[in-house]
Design a protein around this motif. Structure first.
Motif, PDB file in Angstrom:
ATOM      1  N   ARG A 138       0.799  -1.224   0.000  1.00  0.00           N
ATOM      2  CA  ARG A 138       0.000   0.000   0.000  1.00  0.00           C
ATOM      3  C   ARG A 138       0.834   1.277   0.000  1.00  0.00           C
ATOM      4  O   ARG A 138       0.340   2.337  -0.345  1.00  0.00           O
ATOM      5  N   ASP A 139       2.099   1.219   0.384  1.00  0.00           N
ATOM      6  CA  ASP A 139       2.935   2.413   0.442  1.00  0.00           C
ATOM      7  C   ASP A 139       3.618   2.733  -0.887  1.00  0.00           C
ATOM      8  O   ASP A 139       4.280   3.770  -0.989  1.00  0.00           O
ATOM      9  N   ARG A 140       3.454   1.912  -1.885  1.00  0.00           N
ATOM     10  CA  ARG A 140       4.074   2.178  -3.189  1.00  0.00           C
ATOM     11  C   ARG A 140       3.348   3.313  -3.881  1.00  0.00           C
ATOM     12  O   ARG A 140       2.127   3.318  -4.012  1.00  0.00           O
ATOM     13  N   GLU A 141       4.100   4.286  -4.337  1.00  0.00           N
ATOM     14  CA  GLU A 141       3.509   5.495  -4.935  1.00  0.00           C
ATOM     15  C   GLU A 141       2.805   5.193  -6.257  1.00  0.00           C
ATOM     16  O   GLU A 141       1.743   5.752  -6.535  1.00  0.00           O
ATOM     17  N   ASP A 142       3.368   4.302  -7.065  1.00  0.00           N
ATOM     18  CA  ASP A 142       2.740   4.001  -8.352  1.00  0.00           C
ATOM     19  C   ASP A 142       1.393   3.296  -8.159  1.00  0.00           C
ATOM     20  O   ASP A 142       0.440   3.554  -8.903  1.00  0.00           O
ATOM     21  N   LEU A 143       1.284   2.444  -7.148  1.00  0.00           N
ATOM     22  CA  LEU A 143       0.009   1.782  -6.886  1.00  0.00           C
ATOM     23  C   LEU A 143      -1.022   2.743  -6.303  1.00  0.00           C
ATOM     24  O   LEU A 143      -2.217   2.606  -6.565  1.00  0.00           O
ATOM     25  N   GLN A 144      -0.577   3.720  -5.531  1.00  0.00           N
ATOM     26  CA  GLN A 144      -1.500   4.722  -5.005  1.00  0.00           C
ATOM     27  C   GLN A 144      -2.073   5.565  -6.142  1.00  0.00           C
ATOM     28  O   GLN A 144      -3.260   5.884  -6.152  1.00  0.00           O
ATOM     29  N   GLU A 145      -1.234   5.918  -7.106  1.00  0.00           N
ATOM     30  CA  GLU A 145      -1.706   6.687  -8.266  1.00  0.00           C
ATOM     31  C   GLU A 145      -2.673   5.854  -9.104  1.00  0.00           C
ATOM     32  O   GLU A 145      -3.718   6.344  -9.552  1.00  0.00           O
ATOM     33  N   PHE A 146      -2.351   4.590  -9.291  1.00  0.00           N
ATOM     34  CA  PHE A 146      -3.239   3.687 -10.032  1.00  0.00           C
ATOM     35  C   PHE A 146      -4.583   3.545  -9.328  1.00  0.00           C
ATOM     36  O   PHE A 146      -5.637   3.593  -9.960  1.00  0.00           O
TER      37      PHE A 146
END
Length: 99
Positions: free
Chosen positions: A27-35
């Motif tokens: 959950r802390d990955r920036e690319d997954l948060q943007e997705f």
């Protein structure tokens, strides 16, 4: 019968548990948060375009476009998805009654 119920329960539990476990880990990955932020709007856009392309007639297309416009405008005005959804649904339904 009981073994089948146990297997179904285990599969159901697994299908709900493992995605949550993976989401918690990454959950802390920036690319997954943007997705995750773009996914709902992208899915809604796909559904709207598909619905508009599958309209049976010009009258139905007009009703769909009216409902989509009302829904978007009300959502932007109220910042509430549910109110926008209901307004679009009412616009589509009422335009069918009036035409």
């Amino acid at each position: 019968m009981v073994p089948a119920i146990i297997v179904c329960a285990a599969v159901t539990f697994s299908l709900r548990f493992f995605p949550v476990l993976l989401a918690h880990r990454y959950r802390d990955r920036e690319d997954l948060q943007e997705f995750a932020a773009l996914l709902p709007a992208g899915l809604m856009l796909i559904l709207v375009v598909y619905t508009l392309l599958e309209a049976d007639s010009g009258a139905q297309l007009g009703r769909l476009l009216l409902a989509a416009a009302v829904s978007v405008l009300v959502k932007l005005g109220t910042r509430n998805f549910l109110v926008g959804f209901v307004a679009g649904f009412l616009a589509y339904s009422l335009s069918g009654l009036l035409s």
